[in-house]
Design an enzyme around this catalytic site. Sequence first.
Site, short mmCIF file in Angstrom:
data_model
loop_
_atom_site.label_atom_id
_atom_site.label_comp_id
_atom_site.label_asym_id
_atom_site.label_seq_id
_atom_site.Cartn_x
_atom_site.Cartn_y
_atom_site.Cartn_z
N ALA A 50 0.76 -1.24 0.00
CA ALA A 50 -0.16 0.01 0.07
C ALA A 50 0.78 1.32 -0.11
O ALA A 50 0.13 2.37 -0.03
CB ALA A 50 -0.86 0.02 1.12
N CYS A 51 2.10 1.26 0.06
CA CYS A 51 2.95 2.31 -0.07
C CYS A 51 3.27 2.99 -1.11
O CYS A 51 3.71 2.24 -2.21
CB CYS A 51 4.47 1.85 0.59
SG CYS A 51 5.66 3.17 0.59
N ASP A 52 2.85 4.16 -1.38
CA ASP A 52 2.93 5.00 -2.59
C ASP A 52 4.54 4.77 -3.40
O ASP A 52 4.71 4.88 -4.47
CB ASP A 52 2.83 6.35 -2.69
CG ASP A 52 1.10 6.41 -2.56
OD1 ASP A 52 0.37 5.69 -2.80
OD2 ASP A 52 0.67 7.59 -1.98
#
Length: 110
Positions: A8-10
């Site tokens: 989920a980390c950009d």
Amino acid sequence: MQFYGLKACDSCRKARKALQNQQVEYIDVREGHVPDAVLQAALEKFGDALLNRASTTWRGLDEVTRAGDPLALLKAHPTLMKRPLIVRDGGMTLGWKPDVAAYYAALPEA
């Protein structure tokens, strides 16, 4: 090449996209285990920069816990690690800033 990050980390998403033509072992730090030797080496190389003090996990910790041993904190709360941590040929990079992205862009495709 081992890639430690979060789905989920950009920054991790950008890095994964940029590295799609490389042979990369993706390890989600929530699901997988970051080996103690990797954590220790990363802590020695990056020091306190390895801890993501802007994370919601960090903000949820009390002062006593925050003051604890960084290695123990990272083992107990793997999402505290700045991401991505990429290990390649004995070297390590942390984060996905322009200099790191340029380094990996210059690699030949695997």
